[in-house]
Design a protein around this motif. Structure first.
Motif, PDB file in Angstrom:
ATOM      1  N   LYS A 199      43.206  18.701  43.391  1.00 14.11           N
ATOM      2  CA  LYS A 199      44.113  19.140  42.328  1.00 14.11           C
ATOM      3  C   LYS A 199      44.736  18.086  41.557  1.00 14.11           C
ATOM      4  O   LYS A 199      44.790  18.287  40.239  1.00 14.11           O
ATOM      5  N   ALA A 200      45.190  17.034  42.160  1.00 15.27           N
ATOM      6  CA  ALA A 200      46.003  16.120  41.632  1.00 15.27           C
ATOM      7  C   ALA A 200      44.943  15.309  40.575  1.00 15.27           C
ATOM      8  O   ALA A 200      45.268  14.860  39.491  1.00 15.27           O
ATOM      9  N   VAL A 201      43.754  15.022  40.968  1.00 17.28           N
ATOM     10  CA  VAL A 201      42.793  14.406  40.343  1.00 17.28           C
ATOM     11  C   VAL A 201      42.384  15.257  38.967  1.00 17.28           C
ATOM     12  O   VAL A 201      42.509  14.821  37.889  1.00 17.28           O
ATOM     13  N   ALA A 202      42.204  16.669  39.110  1.00 11.77           N
ATOM     14  CA  ALA A 202      42.276  17.655  37.984  1.00 11.77           C
ATOM     15  C   ALA A 202      43.521  17.461  37.059  1.00 11.77           C
ATOM     16  O   ALA A 202      43.082  17.528  35.745  1.00 11.77           O
ATOM     17  N   VAL A 203      44.619  17.379  37.654  1.00  9.82           N
ATOM     18  CA  VAL A 203      45.892  17.545  36.713  1.00  9.82           C
ATOM     19  C   VAL A 203      45.753  16.094  35.788  1.00  9.82           C
ATOM     20  O   VAL A 203      45.915  16.189  34.822  1.00  9.82           O
ATOM     21  N   VAL A 204      45.447  14.911  36.594  1.00  2.20           N
ATOM     22  CA  VAL A 204      45.459  13.657  35.927  1.00  2.20           C
ATOM     23  C   VAL A 204      44.334  13.763  34.672  1.00  2.20           C
ATOM     24  O   VAL A 204      44.669  13.344  33.745  1.00  2.20           O
ATOM     25  N   GLN A 205      43.335  14.221  34.968  1.00  4.25           N
ATOM     26  CA  GLN A 205      42.066  14.410  34.265  1.00  4.25           C
ATOM     27  C   GLN A 205      42.552  15.450  32.777  1.00  4.25           C
ATOM     28  O   GLN A 205      42.264  14.825  31.759  1.00  4.25           O
ATOM     29  N   LYS A 206      42.881  16.620  33.270  1.00  5.35           N
ATOM     30  CA  LYS A 206      43.477  17.303  32.478  1.00  5.35           C
ATOM     31  C   LYS A 206      44.513  16.719  31.374  1.00  5.35           C
ATOM     32  O   LYS A 206      44.417  17.033  30.141  1.00  5.35           O
ATOM     33  N   ALA A 207      45.406  15.852  31.865  1.00  4.49           N
ATOM     34  CA  ALA A 207      46.567  15.220  31.224  1.00  4.49           C
ATOM     35  C   ALA A 207      45.875  14.137  30.199  1.00  4.49           C
ATOM     36  O   ALA A 207      46.171  14.223  29.112  1.00  4.49           O
ATOM     37  N   GLU A 208      44.934  13.717  30.787  1.00  5.28           N
ATOM     38  CA  GLU A 208      44.335  12.352  30.057  1.00  5.28           C
ATOM     39  C   GLU A 208      43.332  13.094  28.802  1.00  5.28           C
ATOM     40  O   GLU A 208      43.794  12.715  27.600  1.00  5.28           O
ATOM     41  N   GLU A 209      42.934  14.304  28.874  1.00  9.86           N
ATOM     42  CA  GLU A 209      42.034  15.076  27.992  1.00  9.86           C
ATOM     43  C   GLU A 209      43.167  15.507  26.944  1.00  9.86           C
ATOM     44  O   GLU A 209      42.999  15.233  25.666  1.00  9.86           O
ATOM     45  N   ASP A 210      44.175  16.161  27.441  1.00 12.78           N
ATOM     46  CA  ASP A 210      45.103  16.623  26.544  1.00 12.78           C
ATOM     47  C   ASP A 210      45.727  15.449  25.697  1.00 12.78           C
ATOM     48  O   ASP A 210      46.000  15.474  24.414  1.00 12.78           O
ATOM     49  N   GLY A 211      45.992  14.415  26.330  1.00 11.14           N
ATOM     50  CA  GLY A 211      46.685  13.063  25.623  1.00 11.14           C
ATOM     51  C   GLY A 211      45.656  12.624  24.557  1.00 11.14           C
ATOM     52  O   GLY A 211      46.106  12.367  23.493  1.00 11.14           O
ATOM     53  N   ASN A 212      44.417  12.681  24.967  1.00 10.38           N
ATOM     54  CA  ASN A 212      43.408  12.222  24.006  1.00 10.38           C
ATOM     55  C   ASN A 212      43.265  13.075  22.717  1.00 10.38           C
ATOM     56  O   ASN A 212      43.230  12.841  21.693  1.00 10.38           O
ATOM     57  N   GLN A 213      43.547  14.455  23.061  1.00 10.03           N
ATOM     58  CA  GLN A 213      43.242  15.364  22.093  1.00 10.03           C
ATOM     59  C   GLN A 213      44.609  15.167  21.008  1.00 10.03           C
ATOM     60  O   GLN A 213      44.372  15.311  19.992  1.00 10.03           O
ATOM     61  N   LEU A 214      45.589  15.018  21.671  1.00 10.55           N
ATOM     62  CA  LEU A 214      47.064  15.062  21.149  1.00 10.55           C
ATOM     63  C   LEU A 214      46.788  13.528  19.960  1.00 10.55           C
ATOM     64  O   LEU A 214      47.384  13.567  18.879  1.00 10.55           O
ATOM     65  N   ALA A 215      46.268  12.743  20.447  1.00 11.21           N
ATOM     66  CA  ALA A 215      46.267  11.492  19.723  1.00 11.21           C
ATOM     67  C   ALA A 215      45.123  11.302  18.630  1.00 11.21           C
ATOM     68  O   ALA A 215      45.596  10.986  17.540  1.00 11.21           O
ATOM     69  N   VAL A 216      44.143  12.425  19.025  1.00 11.44           N
ATOM     70  CA  VAL A 216      43.219  12.649  17.718  1.00 11.44           C
ATOM     71  C   VAL A 216      43.851  13.508  16.626  1.00 11.44           C
ATOM     72  O   VAL A 216      43.715  12.958  15.524  1.00 11.44           O
ATOM     73  N   GLU A 217      44.584  14.501  17.039  1.00  7.90           N
ATOM     74  CA  GLU A 217      45.079  15.270  16.099  1.00  7.90           C
ATOM     75  C   GLU A 217      46.448  14.457  15.306  1.00  7.90           C
ATOM     76  O   GLU A 217      46.487  14.613  14.274  1.00  7.90           O
ATOM     77  N   HIS A 218      47.183  13.691  16.005  1.00  8.57           N
ATOM     78  CA  HIS A 218      48.196  12.910  15.483  1.00  8.57           C
ATOM     79  C   HIS A 218      47.531  11.752  14.646  1.00  8.57           C
ATOM     80  O   HIS A 218      48.230  11.844  13.471  1.00  8.57           O
ATOM     81  N   GLU A 219      46.480  11.268  14.833  1.00  9.29           N
ATOM     82  CA  GLU A 219      45.881  10.361  13.919  1.00  9.29           C
ATOM     83  C   GLU A 219      45.373  11.040  12.695  1.00  9.29           C
ATOM     84  O   GLU A 219      45.572  10.500  11.691  1.00  9.29           O
ATOM     85  N   LYS A 220      44.781  12.287  12.730  1.00  7.64           N
ATOM     86  CA  LYS A 220      44.462  13.157  11.917  1.00  7.64           C
ATOM     87  C   LYS A 220      45.534  13.298  10.773  1.00  7.64           C
ATOM     88  O   LYS A 220      45.452  13.104   9.566  1.00  7.64           O
ATOM     89  N   LYS A 221      46.730  13.717  11.263  1.00  6.87           N
ATOM     90  CA  LYS A 221      47.962  14.115  10.581  1.00  6.87           C
ATOM     91  C   LYS A 221      48.501  12.876   9.936  1.00  6.87           C
ATOM     92  O   LYS A 221      48.795  12.798   8.731  1.00  6.87           O
ATOM     93  N   VAL A 222      48.467  11.926  10.576  1.00  3.30           N
ATOM     94  CA  VAL A 222      49.112  10.540   9.719  1.00  3.30           C
ATOM     95  C   VAL A 222      48.156  10.114   8.678  1.00  3.30           C
ATOM     96  O   VAL A 222      48.612   9.673   7.633  1.00  3.30           O
ATOM     97  N   LEU A 223      46.596  10.175   8.934  1.00  4.19           N
ATOM     98  CA  LEU A 223      45.955   9.890   7.945  1.00  4.19           C
ATOM     99  C   LEU A 223      45.854  10.578   6.688  1.00  4.19           C
ATOM    100  O   LEU A 223      45.866  10.198   5.560  1.00  4.19           O
TER     101      LEU A 223
END
Length: 122
Positions: free
Chosen positions: A55-79
């Motif tokens: 479960k911890a591995v799944a939570v970390v993986q989900k957090a990384e995926e969510d973080g990457n998605q948020l970074a992409v969205e933020h990058e698009k907004k800034v651009l």
């Protein structure tokens, strides 16, 4: 684990050949029962820890995926914001260029007259 199984088999064989109601036998029987419970609890604890790790591995993986998605969205907004600012600056610059062109056109006749008068006097 095999030693434990062999020990239990040996104990049961001894039980058959001896008196099952002796205090030593009853103590040994309780000891075996407790040993079995401890092994079961240990096995259950190991399964719980393994499950928690998964479960911890799944939570970390989900957090990384969510973080990457948020970074992409933020990058698009800034651009997009940068593009809007670039367009705003371009529009402002175009307006300034128009104003300067009008001013040059208005003053061109005066500048020509000034240069002609200067040349005549020299």
């Amino acid at each position: 684990m095999e030693d434990k199984v062999l020990e239990e088999i040996q104990f049961h064989q001894e039980t058959l050949s001896r008196d099952a109601n002796s205090p030593l036998h009853l103590i040994r029987e309780k000891e075996m029962e407790i040993s079995g419970r401890v092994l079961a609890a240990k096995r259950e604890a190991e399964e719980t820890v393994a499950s928690a790790r998964k479960k911890a591995v799944a939570v970390v993986q989900k957090a990384e995926e969510d973080g990457n998605q948020l970074a992409v969205e933020h990058e698009k907004k800034v651009l997009a914001d940068v593009e809007k600012e670039i367009e705003s600056i371009r529009v402002g610059a175009d307006a300034e260029i128009e104003d300067i062109d009008k001013l040059v056109a208005e003053r061109m006749a005066k500048a020509v007259d000034f240069v002609v008068d200067y040349v005549k006097t020299v």
